[in-house]
Design a protein around this motif. Structure first.
Motif, PDB file in Angstrom:
ATOM      1  N   VAL A   6       0.867  -1.169   0.000  1.00  0.00           N
ATOM      2  CA  VAL A   6       0.000   0.000   0.000  1.00  0.00           C
ATOM      3  C   VAL A   6       0.909   1.226   0.000  1.00  0.00           C
ATOM      4  O   VAL A   6       1.649   1.458   0.959  1.00  0.00           O
ATOM      5  CB  VAL A   6      -0.938   0.024   1.230  1.00  0.00           C
ATOM      6  N   TYR A   7       0.869   1.965  -1.101  1.00  0.00           N
ATOM      7  CA  TYR A   7       1.662   3.190  -1.231  1.00  0.00           C
ATOM      8  C   TYR A   7       0.806   4.342  -0.729  1.00  0.00           C
ATOM      9  O   TYR A   7      -0.227   4.662  -1.310  1.00  0.00           O
ATOM     10  CB  TYR A   7       2.054   3.397  -2.697  1.00  0.00           C
ATOM     11  N   THR A   8       1.221   4.960   0.375  1.00  0.00           N
ATOM     12  CA  THR A   8       0.393   5.994   0.979  1.00  0.00           C
ATOM     13  C   THR A   8       0.957   7.379   0.693  1.00  0.00           C
ATOM     14  O   THR A   8       2.160   7.555   0.475  1.00  0.00           O
ATOM     15  CB  THR A   8       0.288   5.813   2.504  1.00  0.00           C
ATOM     16  N   HIS A   9       0.072   8.366   0.732  1.00  0.00           N
ATOM     17  CA  HIS A   9       0.481   9.756   0.611  1.00  0.00           C
ATOM     18  C   HIS A   9       0.644  10.406   1.981  1.00  0.00           C
ATOM     19  O   HIS A   9       0.674  11.628   2.091  1.00  0.00           O
ATOM     20  CB  HIS A   9      -0.515  10.522  -0.263  1.00  0.00           C
ATOM     21  N   TYR A  10       0.769   9.574   3.013  1.00  0.00           N
ATOM     22  CA  TYR A  10       1.182  10.043   4.332  1.00  0.00           C
ATOM     23  C   TYR A  10       2.689   9.845   4.435  1.00  0.00           C
ATOM     24  O   TYR A  10       3.179   8.726   4.639  1.00  0.00           O
ATOM     25  CB  TYR A  10       0.475   9.255   5.439  1.00  0.00           C
ATOM     26  N   ASP A  11       3.443  10.932   4.250  1.00  0.00           N
ATOM     27  CA  ASP A  11       4.904  10.883   4.286  1.00  0.00           C
ATOM     28  C   ASP A  11       5.478   9.837   3.336  1.00  0.00           C
ATOM     29  O   ASP A  11       6.580   9.358   3.521  1.00  0.00           O
ATOM     30  CB  ASP A  11       5.403  10.638   5.707  1.00  0.00           C
ATOM     31  N   ARG A  12       4.703   9.483   2.296  1.00  0.00           N
ATOM     32  CA  ARG A  12       5.127   8.517   1.266  1.00  0.00           C
ATOM     33  C   ARG A  12       5.517   7.161   1.869  1.00  0.00           C
ATOM     34  O   ARG A  12       6.358   6.432   1.322  1.00  0.00           O
ATOM     35  CB  ARG A  12       6.285   9.069   0.424  1.00  0.00           C
ATOM     36  N   MET A  13       4.902   6.820   2.989  1.00  0.00           N
ATOM     37  CA  MET A  13       5.142   5.521   3.605  1.00  0.00           C
ATOM     38  C   MET A  13       4.547   4.406   2.760  1.00  0.00           C
ATOM     39  O   MET A  13       3.424   4.531   2.244  1.00  0.00           O
ATOM     40  CB  MET A  13       4.544   5.483   5.007  1.00  0.00           C
ATOM     41  N   HIS A  16      -2.527  10.406  22.314  1.00  0.00           N
ATOM     42  CA  HIS A  16      -1.722  11.558  21.931  1.00  0.00           C
ATOM     43  C   HIS A  16      -1.772  11.710  20.418  1.00  0.00           C
ATOM     44  O   HIS A  16      -2.273  10.840  19.709  1.00  0.00           O
ATOM     45  CB  HIS A  16      -0.263  11.405  22.409  1.00  0.00           C
ATOM     46  N   VAL A  17      -1.275  12.819  19.934  1.00  0.00           N
ATOM     47  CA  VAL A  17      -1.075  13.037  18.502  1.00  0.00           C
ATOM     48  C   VAL A  17       0.354  13.515  18.291  1.00  0.00           C
ATOM     49  O   VAL A  17       1.002  14.020  19.211  1.00  0.00           O
ATOM     50  CB  VAL A  17      -2.069  14.081  17.921  1.00  0.00           C
ATOM     51  N   HIS A  18       0.856  13.303  17.088  1.00  0.00           N
ATOM     52  CA  HIS A  18       2.160  13.878  16.700  1.00  0.00           C
ATOM     53  C   HIS A  18       2.034  14.307  15.237  1.00  0.00           C
ATOM     54  O   HIS A  18       2.161  13.504  14.318  1.00  0.00           O
ATOM     55  CB  HIS A  18       3.330  12.919  16.927  1.00  0.00           C
ATOM     56  N   ASP A  19       1.757  15.578  15.072  1.00  0.00           N
ATOM     57  CA  ASP A  19       1.438  16.119  13.750  1.00  0.00           C
ATOM     58  C   ASP A  19       2.627  16.115  12.806  1.00  0.00           C
ATOM     59  O   ASP A  19       2.474  16.366  11.618  1.00  0.00           O
ATOM     60  CB  ASP A  19       0.883  17.541  13.892  1.00  0.00           C
ATOM     61  N   ARG A  20       3.820  15.809  13.315  1.00  0.00           N
ATOM     62  CA  ARG A  20       5.024  15.776  12.474  1.00  0.00           C
ATOM     63  C   ARG A  20       5.242  14.426  11.810  1.00  0.00           C
ATOM     64  O   ARG A  20       6.122  14.294  10.965  1.00  0.00           O
ATOM     65  CB  ARG A  20       6.260  16.127  13.325  1.00  0.00           C
ATOM     66  N   ARG A  21       4.486  13.417  12.207  1.00  0.00           N
ATOM     67  CA  ARG A  21       4.715  12.065  11.704  1.00  0.00           C
ATOM     68  C   ARG A  21       3.410  11.303  11.561  1.00  0.00           C
ATOM     69  O   ARG A  21       2.532  11.425  12.413  1.00  0.00           O
ATOM     70  CB  ARG A  21       5.570  11.244  12.676  1.00  0.00           C
ATOM     71  N   MET A  22       3.320  10.488  10.531  1.00  0.00           N
ATOM     72  CA  MET A  22       2.240   9.513  10.426  1.00  0.00           C
ATOM     73  C   MET A  22       2.669   8.242  11.158  1.00  0.00           C
ATOM     74  O   MET A  22       3.829   8.080  11.546  1.00  0.00           O
ATOM     75  CB  MET A  22       1.902   9.210   8.967  1.00  0.00           C
ATOM     76  N   GLU A  23       1.722   7.337  11.333  1.00  0.00           N
ATOM     77  CA  GLU A  23       2.045   6.066  11.983  1.00  0.00           C
ATOM     78  C   GLU A  23       1.211   4.954  11.356  1.00  0.00           C
ATOM     79  O   GLU A  23       0.106   5.186  10.851  1.00  0.00           O
ATOM     80  CB  GLU A  23       1.788   6.143  13.485  1.00  0.00           C
ATOM     81  N   ALA A  24       1.767   3.755  11.362  1.00  0.00           N
ATOM     82  CA  ALA A  24       1.035   2.572  10.913  1.00  0.00           C
ATOM     83  C   ALA A  24       1.089   1.527  12.020  1.00  0.00           C
ATOM     84  O   ALA A  24       2.132   1.345  12.658  1.00  0.00           O
ATOM     85  CB  ALA A  24       1.639   2.015   9.626  1.00  0.00           C
ATOM     86  N   TYR A  25      -0.045   0.883  12.241  1.00  0.00           N
ATOM     87  CA  TYR A  25      -0.151  -0.180  13.232  1.00  0.00           C
ATOM     88  C   TYR A  25      -0.438  -1.498  12.520  1.00  0.00           C
ATOM     89  O   TYR A  25      -1.239  -1.535  11.581  1.00  0.00           O
ATOM     90  CB  TYR A  25      -1.320   0.086  14.171  1.00  0.00           C
ATOM     91  N   TRP A  40       4.359  -1.016  15.580  1.00  0.00           N
ATOM     92  CA  TRP A  40       4.126   0.390  15.263  1.00  0.00           C
ATOM     93  C   TRP A  40       5.296   0.918  14.436  1.00  0.00           C
ATOM     94  O   TRP A  40       6.447   0.537  14.628  1.00  0.00           O
ATOM     95  CB  TRP A  40       3.944   1.215  16.539  1.00  0.00           C
ATOM     96  N   ALA A  41       4.959   1.763  13.490  1.00  0.00           N
ATOM     97  CA  ALA A  41       5.978   2.317  12.598  1.00  0.00           C
ATOM     98  C   ALA A  41       5.628   3.749  12.270  1.00  0.00           C
ATOM     99  O   ALA A  41       4.467   4.068  12.019  1.00  0.00           O
ATOM    100  CB  ALA A  41       6.074   1.497  11.313  1.00  0.00           C
ATOM    101  N   MET A  42       6.645   4.609  12.289  1.00  0.00           N
ATOM    102  CA  MET A  42       6.439   6.030  12.014  1.00  0.00           C
ATOM    103  C   MET A  42       7.398   6.512  10.944  1.00  0.00           C
ATOM    104  O   MET A  42       8.513   6.006  10.809  1.00  0.00           O
ATOM    105  CB  MET A  42       6.666   6.843  13.295  1.00  0.00           C
ATOM    106  N   ALA A  43       6.933   7.503  10.197  1.00  0.00           N
ATOM    107  CA  ALA A  43       7.785   8.213   9.238  1.00  0.00           C
ATOM    108  C   ALA A  43       7.340   9.657   9.222  1.00  0.00           C
ATOM    109  O   ALA A  43       6.165   9.956   9.394  1.00  0.00           O
ATOM    110  CB  ALA A  43       7.662   7.610   7.840  1.00  0.00           C
ATOM    111  N   GLY A  44       8.294  10.557   9.020  1.00  0.00           N
ATOM    112  CA  GLY A  44       7.928  11.959   8.987  1.00  0.00           C
ATOM    113  C   GLY A  44       9.092  12.873   9.250  1.00  0.00           C
ATOM    114  O   GLY A  44      10.216  12.610   8.818  1.00  0.00           O
ATOM    115  N   ASP A  45       8.834  13.926  10.019  1.00  0.00           N
ATOM    116  CA  ASP A  45       9.761  15.051  10.111  1.00  0.00           C
ATOM    117  C   ASP A  45      10.942  14.813  11.040  1.00  0.00           C
ATOM    118  O   ASP A  45      11.954  15.470  10.934  1.00  0.00           O
ATOM    119  CB  ASP A  45       8.995  16.299  10.567  1.00  0.00           C
ATOM    120  N   ASN A  46      10.815  13.922  12.013  1.00  0.00           N
ATOM    121  CA  ASN A  46      11.949  13.625  12.890  1.00  0.00           C
ATOM    122  C   ASN A  46      11.809  12.210  13.417  1.00  0.00           C
ATOM    123  O   ASN A  46      10.842  11.514  13.124  1.00  0.00           O
ATOM    124  CB  ASN A  46      12.065  14.644  14.036  1.00  0.00           C
ATOM    125  N   VAL A  47      12.787  11.752  14.207  1.00  0.00           N
ATOM    126  CA  VAL A  47      12.747  10.392  14.747  1.00  0.00           C
ATOM    127  C   VAL A  47      12.580  10.391  16.265  1.00  0.00           C
ATOM    128  O   VAL A  47      12.747   9.354  16.900  1.00  0.00           O
ATOM    129  CB  VAL A  47      14.018   9.600  14.348  1.00  0.00           C
TER     130      VAL A  47
END
Length: 273
Positions: free
Chosen positions: A41-48, A191-200, A252-259
């Motif tokens: 699944v190619y997503t348009h959330y941080d191109r994850m 919580h939320v983290h607007d700098r990163r998407m997440e996949a579960y 859980w996996a995240m991609a985005g603006d920082n780690v």
């Protein structure tokens, strides 16, 4: 056989109007693991990219993915592969043997990726800006953080694999949380983290067990019912938590603006609607 689906990003105002079918069509990941196939699944959330590969007796090779726009998928990307099945092998810049629960990080430029053996491979990939060494992190090498309590039904162990405290990556941060028997809640308070998407990805569920995954804006929550080896795309504006009918494990996996995933905005229980 390669199958690729594209998911476009959904804004919170649009998501408020979704019924169950629309919610699942946009955020639910329900068919990643098919024998003899690689499904992405190619997503348009941080191109994850989120996907699965099940060799089932015949090698499967992941090379060109049209949606990435490069000759090979790892030309401008990094990848994490999690084995949720039996013993399997992954060949890229080297040959790696993964037992159940192990995670393999492949750096940018590691080449085509071939899956073999009895593994059921969960695939995560995000764009990379630098090349980091590939590394196999076994489950007993992960950094373990114990959280929660039996009294609040959220006693759990967080296993940090692809994480700044364990190894470097460009933007992928991946781990596995295991809930103790009798515990069913994860990530609560939300919580939320607007700098990163997440996949579960939810695993270790009996066939009749389910997880009720909660997402949405804090004032506009929605839920989806998730079975074993199914997952959820969590956009950056959304909370992400859940409770099961029994204990379970989730990746859980995240991609985005920082780690640094500790820079979250906590949501008080009184704010949830």
């Amino acid at each position: 056989m390669l199958h690729v689906e594209t998911r476009h990003a959904i804004d919170p105002a649009t998501a408020r109007g979704f019924d169950t079918e629309a919610l699942r069509r946009n955020f639910h990941l329900g068919d990643l693991f098919r024998d003899g196939e690689i499904r992405l699944v190619y997503t348009h959330y941080d191109r994850m990219i989120v996907g699965g590969a099940v060799p089932k007796g015949a090698a499967l090779t992941l090379d060109q993915v049209k949606e990435c726009g490069t000759p090979s998928i790892l030309d401008r990307r990094e990848m994490v592969i999690v084995n949720i099945g039996g013993t399997g092998q992954v060949r890229a810049d080297d040959t790696y043997t993964l037992e159940r629960g192990d995670m393999l990080y492949l750096g940018m430029g590691a080449g085509p990726v071939t899956f073999e053996g009895e593994g059921r491979f969960y695939i995560l990939s995000a764009p990379a800006h630098a090349k980091h060494p590939s590394r196999l992190v076994r489950i007993d090498e992960a950094k373990k953080v114990e959280l929660g309590a039996r009294d609040t039904s959220n006693e759990r162990v967080i296993n940090q694999f692809i994480h700044p405290d364990v190894m470097p990556s460009c933007q992928l941060v991946v781990g596995m949380t295991q809930l103790a028997p009798g515990s069913v809640w994860n990530t609560m308070p939300a919580h939320v983290h607007d700098r990163r998407m997440e996949a579960y990805l939810y695993i270790d569920l009996d066939p009749t067990a389910r997880v009720f995954h909660v997402m949405g804006e804090p004032s506009e929550t929605r839920s989806m019912v998730i079975a074993n080896e199914q997952g959820v795309l969590s956009p950056p504006w959304s909370i992400h938590c859940g409770a099961g009918t029994a204990n379970y494990t989730f990746i859980w996996a995240m991609a985005g603006d920082n780690v640094d995933y500790r820079d979250v905005e906590m949501v008080g229980m009184e704010e949830l609607r």
